[in-house]
Design an enzyme around this catalytic site. Structure first.
Site, PDB file in Angstrom:
ATOM      1  N   THR A 136     -25.603  20.486   6.170  1.00 27.87           N
ATOM      2  CA  THR A 136     -26.236  21.400   5.203  1.00 27.87           C
ATOM      3  C   THR A 136     -25.384  22.769   5.528  1.00 27.87           C
ATOM      4  O   THR A 136     -23.950  22.235   6.246  1.00 27.87           O
ATOM      5  CB  THR A 136     -26.855  22.338   6.125  1.00 27.87           C
ATOM      6  N   ILE A 137     -24.861  23.559   4.313  1.00 26.83           N
ATOM      7  CA  ILE A 137     -23.753  24.179   4.276  1.00 26.83           C
ATOM      8  C   ILE A 137     -23.738  25.114   5.004  1.00 26.83           C
ATOM      9  O   ILE A 137     -22.322  25.702   5.579  1.00 26.83           O
ATOM     10  CB  ILE A 137     -23.584  25.261   2.729  1.00 26.83           C
ATOM     11  N   ASP A 138     -24.956  25.709   5.884  1.00 22.00           N
ATOM     12  CA  ASP A 138     -24.888  26.817   6.649  1.00 22.00           C
ATOM     13  C   ASP A 138     -24.246  25.927   8.399  1.00 22.00           C
ATOM     14  O   ASP A 138     -24.238  27.401   8.488  1.00 22.00           O
ATOM     15  CB  ASP A 138     -26.257  26.898   6.903  1.00 22.00           C
ATOM     16  N   MET A 180     -24.072  33.489   1.095  1.00 22.70           N
ATOM     17  CA  MET A 180     -25.106  32.432   2.392  1.00 22.70           C
ATOM     18  C   MET A 180     -25.618  33.002   3.932  1.00 22.70           C
ATOM     19  O   MET A 180     -24.150  32.406   4.089  1.00 22.70           O
ATOM     20  CB  MET A 180     -25.445  30.994   1.283  1.00 22.70           C
ATOM     21  N   GLY A 181     -26.606  32.590   4.198  1.00 22.44           N
ATOM     22  CA  GLY A 181     -26.630  31.936   5.661  1.00 22.44           C
ATOM     23  C   GLY A 181     -27.943  33.772   6.250  1.00 22.44           C
ATOM     24  O   GLY A 181     -27.688  34.570   6.688  1.00 22.44           O
TER      25      GLY A 181
END
Length: 405
Positions: A136-138, A180-181
């Site tokens: 996940t990029i988060d 994002m987030g």
């Protein structure tokens, strides 16, 4: 003895390195003498429901290596969020195809899917090994120092803000970049790694771990603009007020919702535009620009961390090794050791599934609008090698003739 049959799937948002994990699974599985077939499910869990499988046993090692270097999800993905009934149907498909090992590469929802399938198999006394592989990029999976996909996205964010800062210094004004987030601010915080000089942007960083107050935001922007003659701002899409309501929902009259019922925060540009309008209207600053990074940071082909690539491959390999040697289901986790090295553990699925990690307090400055040195030390090794650098002209002013001071 019948040979094992493996199924691997990719879920959720694509990343720059998720195919490294896929290829890690396939190649390591093909090295196991107990394995007969390796299948891939097209478009994640939806592909399992639809029995939409491809035989990865027939892929050449060379082509797999080329795919590993390619961003996004080679098998395709889905935003389906399986409940118990959905997972029951998936389990019936796995049973029908004689799958003995199920690997699911993804984030929070993907880990929960693996948990439900594991419990379903146990109730049915069906011998199925279930392993979740992190992605996940988060960076919001609990139990992990960091998650594959995040370092490459963070590298993109850091470099994008370094470039935005250079642009803003040449033509001063206010710049707002929305990252994002929804709940975790790690990716937005990565913007701080684009700074080189003390007056570089981002000058202000707003994270979902802290309550966002619009009036305080405007005061921060005004003070920064008066100090530097410009202001670069990094904002998480998930910023919210004290009640937890997203700021985007407050400022906008109509916002669409995603498949899970959440306000659609990514990719629509609304928050950046709305904050820019507030700055123009309330502060009277004319040159105000905003960007929404949206999907750009997920699979940007020209900005991949070599550290991220290596570790994404290794979590895939370790997943197979754990599946055949650990004797239990679980979720692969990255653990940091030393200044920078990592090891891998197999955590219980219940320790990861359905949980969300947020940025630790030690990573967020007391002001709430910056990160600490602890965060910079945490992130820098993950960004990998070969980061570009920015330089300035040295000021050597020439004396004025017509208007001497």
């Amino acid at each position: 003895m019948s040979l094992c049959k493996i199924l691997v799937a990719q879920g959720g948002g694509p990343t720059a390195v998720i195919n490294q994990s896929l290829v890690g699974v396939v190649l390591e599985a093909r090295r196991q003498h107990q394995v007969g077939l390796v299948y891939g499910a097209r478009h994640g869990v939806r592909g399992i429901i639809n029995e939409d499988f491809v035989d990865l046993t027939q892929e050449t090692s060379h082509n797999l290596e080329l795919v590993a270097q390619t961003p996004s999800s080679a098998l395709g993905s889905t935003r389906d969020k399986p409940d118990a009934a959905y997972c029951h149907k998936m389990f019936k498909v796995l049973q029908a195809h004689g799958i003995t090992h199920f690997f699911n590469i993804g984030g929070n929802d993907s880990s929960d899917t693996v948990r439900i399938i594991s419990e379903e198999a146990a109730r049915a006394s069906y011998p199925l090994r279930c392993i979740h592989i992190p992605k996940t990029i988060d960076n919001d999976l609990v139990g992990n120092d960091h998650t594959p996909g995040f370092p490459s996205a963070a590298r993109f964010v850091a470099q994008a803000f370094a470039g935005a800062n250079l642009d803003n210094a040449a033509l001063p004004g206010v710049y707002v970049g929305v990252v994002m987030g929804r709940h975790a601010g790690f990716l937005t915080a990565a913007s701080a790694l684009g700074k080189k000089f003390p007056d570089d942007g981002p000058h202000l960083i707003y994270l979902p771990e802290r309550v966002f107050d619009l009036q305080q935001f405007l005061a921060d922007v005004k003070a920064t603009y008066e100090r530097f003659g410009r202001c670069v701002i990094a904002v998480s899409e998930g910023i919210h007020d004290a009640s937890g309501e997203p700021i985007a929902a407050q400022l906008a009259k109509d916002l669409e919702r995603d498949a899970h019922g959440n306000v659609q925060l990514s990719g629509n540009g609304a928050l950046a535009d709305l904050l820019c309008e507030e700055i123009k209207e309330k502060l009277g600053i004319k040159r105000v620009r905003g960007d929404t990074f949206g999907y750009l940071q997920r699979s940007f082909i020209g900005c991949v961390s070599d550290v991220d690539q290596r570790e994404a491959r290794e979590v895939g390999e370790k997943a197979v090794q754990f599946a055949f040697n650990a004797g239990r289901d679980g979720s692969v986790a990255i653990k940091r050791s030393g200044y920078y090295s990592v090891d891998y553990e197999l955590l219980p699925l219940t320790a990861v599934a359905g949980k969300t990690r947020v940025m630790e307090d030690e990573f967020i400055a007391a002001s709430g609008t910056d990160v600490t040195d602890a965060f910079r030390l945490y992130l820098r090794p993950l960004l990998g090698s070969g980061l570009p650098d920015a330089f300035r002209l040295r000021p050597n002013p020439v004396a004025k003739v017509l208007n001497p001071e």
